[in-house]
Design a protein around this motif. Structure first.
Motif, short mmCIF file in Angstrom:
data_model
loop_
_atom_site.label_atom_id
_atom_site.label_comp_id
_atom_site.label_asym_id
_atom_site.label_seq_id
_atom_site.Cartn_x
_atom_site.Cartn_y
_atom_site.Cartn_z
N ASN A 12 -14.59 -60.63 55.25
CA ASN A 12 -15.90 -60.50 54.63
C ASN A 12 -16.26 -59.01 54.64
OD1 ASN A 12 -16.09 -63.23 54.27
ND2 ASN A 12 -17.32 -63.58 56.11
N ILE A 13 -16.76 -58.53 53.52
CA ILE A 13 -17.00 -57.10 53.37
C ILE A 13 -18.50 -56.85 53.14
CG2 ILE A 13 -16.51 -55.06 51.96
CD1 ILE A 13 -13.87 -56.46 51.13
N PHE A 14 -19.05 -55.90 53.88
CA PHE A 14 -20.44 -55.49 53.69
C PHE A 14 -20.44 -53.99 53.39
CE2 PHE A 14 -20.19 -58.99 56.64
CZ PHE A 14 -21.15 -59.87 56.19
N ALA A 15 -21.00 -53.60 52.26
CA ALA A 15 -21.01 -52.17 51.92
C ALA A 15 -22.12 -51.90 50.92
CB ALA A 15 -19.66 -51.76 51.33
N ARG A 16 -22.31 -50.63 50.63
CA ARG A 16 -23.30 -50.27 49.59
C ARG A 16 -22.69 -50.59 48.22
NH1 ARG A 16 -23.63 -45.73 46.82
NH2 ARG A 16 -22.29 -44.60 48.27
N ALA A 17 -21.46 -50.15 48.02
CA ALA A 17 -20.77 -50.42 46.76
C ALA A 17 -19.32 -50.77 47.07
CB ALA A 17 -20.83 -49.21 45.85
N ILE A 18 -18.78 -51.72 46.33
CA ILE A 18 -17.40 -52.17 46.57
C ILE A 18 -16.66 -52.15 45.24
CG2 ILE A 18 -15.92 -54.06 47.37
CD1 ILE A 18 -18.44 -55.11 48.93
N SER A 19 -15.47 -51.54 45.26
CA SER A 19 -14.64 -51.52 44.06
C SER A 19 -13.26 -52.06 44.45
CB SER A 19 -14.52 -50.09 43.54
OG SER A 19 -13.65 -50.04 42.44
N VAL A 20 -12.76 -53.02 43.69
CA VAL A 20 -11.49 -53.66 44.07
C VAL A 20 -10.45 -53.48 42.97
CG1 VAL A 20 -10.38 -55.79 44.81
CG2 VAL A 20 -12.78 -55.41 45.36
N ASP A 21 -9.36 -52.83 43.32
CA ASP A 21 -8.19 -52.76 42.43
C ASP A 21 -7.07 -53.65 42.96
OD1 ASP A 21 -8.68 -50.55 40.39
OD2 ASP A 21 -9.25 -49.56 42.24
N GLY A 22 -7.13 -54.00 44.23
CA GLY A 22 -6.06 -54.75 44.88
C GLY A 22 -6.42 -56.21 45.09
N THR A 23 -6.03 -56.74 46.26
CA THR A 23 -6.20 -58.17 46.54
C THR A 23 -7.20 -58.37 47.67
OG1 THR A 23 -3.90 -58.51 45.89
CG2 THR A 23 -4.92 -60.25 47.19
N THR A 24 -8.13 -59.26 47.46
CA THR A 24 -9.08 -59.58 48.53
C THR A 24 -9.28 -61.09 48.62
OG1 THR A 24 -11.07 -59.49 47.16
CG2 THR A 24 -10.38 -57.43 48.18
N GLU A 25 -9.52 -61.53 49.84
CA GLU A 25 -9.88 -62.93 50.08
C GLU A 25 -11.01 -62.91 51.10
OE1 GLU A 25 -6.55 -65.49 50.93
OE2 GLU A 25 -7.88 -67.01 51.75
N GLY A 26 -12.15 -63.41 50.70
CA GLY A 26 -13.32 -63.38 51.57
C GLY A 26 -14.55 -63.05 50.75
N ASP A 27 -15.70 -63.11 51.38
CA ASP A 27 -16.95 -62.85 50.65
C ASP A 27 -17.29 -61.37 50.69
OD1 ASP A 27 -17.00 -65.55 50.30
OD2 ASP A 27 -18.42 -65.94 51.92
N MET A 28 -17.92 -60.90 49.62
CA MET A 28 -18.31 -59.50 49.55
C MET A 28 -19.82 -59.40 49.35
SD MET A 28 -15.49 -57.67 47.15
CE MET A 28 -14.00 -58.56 46.78
N ARG A 79 -22.11 -50.28 55.81
CA ARG A 79 -23.38 -50.70 55.22
C ARG A 79 -23.98 -49.69 54.24
NH1 ARG A 79 -25.61 -55.20 56.27
NH2 ARG A 79 -24.01 -55.61 57.82
N ASN A 80 -23.83 -48.40 54.52
CA ASN A 80 -24.45 -47.41 53.64
C ASN A 80 -23.43 -46.64 52.82
OD1 ASN A 80 -27.13 -47.95 54.60
ND2 ASN A 80 -26.52 -46.93 56.50
N HIS A 81 -22.24 -47.18 52.73
CA HIS A 81 -21.18 -46.42 52.06
C HIS A 81 -20.33 -47.31 51.15
CE1 HIS A 81 -21.91 -42.68 54.22
NE2 HIS A 81 -22.30 -43.48 55.20
N SER A 82 -19.43 -46.64 50.44
CA SER A 82 -18.61 -47.33 49.45
C SER A 82 -17.25 -47.71 50.02
CB SER A 82 -18.38 -46.43 48.23
OG SER A 82 -19.60 -46.09 47.65
N LEU A 83 -16.77 -48.84 49.56
CA LEU A 83 -15.41 -49.26 49.90
C LEU A 83 -14.62 -49.41 48.61
CD1 LEU A 83 -13.25 -50.42 51.91
CD2 LEU A 83 -14.08 -52.67 51.22
N THR A 84 -13.42 -48.83 48.61
CA THR A 84 -12.49 -49.07 47.50
C THR A 84 -11.26 -49.75 48.06
OG1 THR A 84 -13.25 -47.10 46.33
CG2 THR A 84 -11.12 -47.99 45.68
N VAL A 85 -10.91 -50.90 47.52
CA VAL A 85 -9.65 -51.54 47.88
C VAL A 85 -8.65 -51.12 46.81
CG1 VAL A 85 -8.45 -53.72 48.31
CG2 VAL A 85 -10.85 -53.47 48.96
N GLY A 86 -7.71 -50.25 47.18
CA GLY A 86 -6.76 -49.71 46.22
C GLY A 86 -5.78 -50.77 45.73
N LYS A 87 -4.97 -50.39 44.75
CA LYS A 87 -4.04 -51.34 44.14
C LYS A 87 -3.11 -51.98 45.15
CE LYS A 87 -3.63 -49.81 39.38
NZ LYS A 87 -2.82 -49.08 38.39
N GLU A 88 -2.74 -51.22 46.18
CA GLU A 88 -1.82 -51.75 47.20
C GLU A 88 -2.57 -52.46 48.33
OE1 GLU A 88 1.56 -51.30 46.97
OE2 GLU A 88 1.20 -50.36 45.03
N GLY A 89 -3.87 -52.35 48.32
CA GLY A 89 -4.66 -52.90 49.42
C GLY A 89 -4.72 -54.41 49.43
#
Lengths: 183, 214
Positions: free
Chosen positions: A85-101, A70-80
């Motif tokens: 569903n993702i809850f965070a302060r900041a989200i950066s996506v380089d890889g693949t995600t399915e779900g709500d952010m 909730r108070n931190h950042s998530l990075t989904v790397g290229k291989e990720g």
């Protein structure tokens, strides 16, 4: 139980190497944490369950369930690959995600990303080349409503490192240290 | 290359190379200029989406943007290959799940050129089910040119009321060249408002969903 926060010297060394092998966005994510501390879910780690924590996190492995930082950042790397569903302060996506952010500050969908789901944040960026299918909601009231309702339903944890609540699998490669916490 | 179609330059020698061209889109400019900042807008982009469009729309207050991205994951090919009895189901799967809020603005750039008439008709019927009264449908179609790139181009809003077309030089296919009458039949309840022939041979159309039909 597998703990991502376990201080293992071999694992820590591997985590320290990890940002060098990832995109610049991932490296930037590490810088954003200020002290350079962030947890890494390595590329051969599979988690089925909930991930919660109080530090920045990079995911290079497979995660299914929910991710709550909730108070931190998530990075989904290229291989990720994240199906959650993702809850965070900041989200950066380089890889693949399915779900709500849901992010209280921003969501960045990078050029290499493949994202399916709904994005709720005050600021959302979509780089050229990114593959995105879903909706984008940047209305402040909608963001507050979404994050507020999720915080009432979610339980905060006081763990130092992200702790998966469910099944964790690692291959032999990972026992040699690609899942760790960089400190 | 202003005023020229992006993919018409030297298709053989430059095959596979990305090309882009910028052209004026006066009806799109009018739509942007007339967006009411006090009203919440629910926008559906049937294309792949882009940062420039998001930035342009969210400069207005309270905007929700849905990006269908029909070309992703071979969605368009799957749709065109689907038998008639499963066409509607395939289209529903390509569209974002229905939301409680009705659509107020729809962007359908280039896509009609790559849909058969029946698929376009079904798509517009589904869009009509989600449209609010007064919802605008902005379309770009190939009109005066006999051929077009084999894959839909990507369109990005540029400055001063312009759009930039990005595509890859290469194979070209015959353009369906829908007439306004043909389109009118395919669009079901959407009513024609305005059309402009653009310098690059494309036609820009605006249709509206009547208020009483929502």
């Amino acid at each position: 139980m597998f703990e991502l926060g376990k201080k293992d010297s071999e694992a820590a060394q591997a985590a320290a190497r990890q940002p060098e092998n990832t995109a610049s966005a991932s490296a930037a994510g590490a810088k954003r944490s200020g002290s350079g501390q962030f947890a890494v879910i390595g590329r051969s780690i599979q988690i089925n369950g909930d991930v919660k924590g109080d530090e920045d996190l990079m995911i290079e492995g497979d995660v299914s369930g929910t991710v709550e930082l909730r108070n931190h950042s998530l990075t989904v790397g290229k291989e990720g690959k994240v199906k959650a569903n993702i809850f965070a302060r900041a989200i950066s996506v380089d890889g693949t995600t399915e779900g709500d952010m849901f992010a209280s500050e921003r969501i960045s969908v990078r050029a290499t990303a493949n994202v399916r789901g709904n994005l709720v944040a005050p600021r959302v960026s979509l780089e050229d080349g990114a593959r995105f299918k879903g909706s984008i909601e940047m209305d402040q009231q909608a963001v507050e409503k979404a994050l507020g309702s999720s915080s009432r339903s979610g339980q905060r944890t006081d763990t130092v490192a992200p702790r998966p609540n469910g099944d964790v699998k690692a291959t032999g490669a990972d026992r040699q240290g690609s899942a760790a916490v960089a400190r | 290359m202003r005023g020229a179609s992006a993919a018409e330059a030297k298709p053989d020698r430059d095959a596979g190379k990305p090309v882009s061209a910028t052209f004026k889109a006066p009806l799109l400019t009018r739509i942007f200029d007339n967006l009411d900042p006090e009203q919440r807008h629910v926008v559906l982009d049937l294309g792949p989406g882009c940062q420039e469009l998001i930035a342009r729309l969210t400069a207005e207050r309270g905007c929700r943007i849905e990006i269908a991205n029909f070309v992703a994951d071979h969605g368009l090919e799957g749709l065109n290959a689907a038998p008639p009895e499963s066409r509607e189901e395939t289209l529903r799967a390509l569209l974002p799940p229905p939301n409680a809020e009705r659509l107020t603005l729809i962007f359908c750039w280039d896509l009609p050129n790559y849909l058969g008439r029946a698929a376009l008709q079904t798509l517009c019927a589904l869009l009509g089910q989600r449209a609010a009264g007064g919802c605008r449908l902005h379309m770009l179609i190939s009109y005066s040119r006999r051929d077009m790139p084999a894959q839909p181009a990507r369109y990005v809003p540029a400055s001063e009321g312009q759009l930039t077309q990005h595509c890859v030089n290469g194979e070209r296919v015959p353009a369906p060249r829908y007439s306004p009458e043909d389109l009118g039949k395919a669009l079901g309840g959407f009513k024609y408002e305005r059309g402009v022939l653009l310098a690059n041979g494309m036609q820009e159309f605006v249709y509206a969903w009547p208020s009483g039909q929502a």
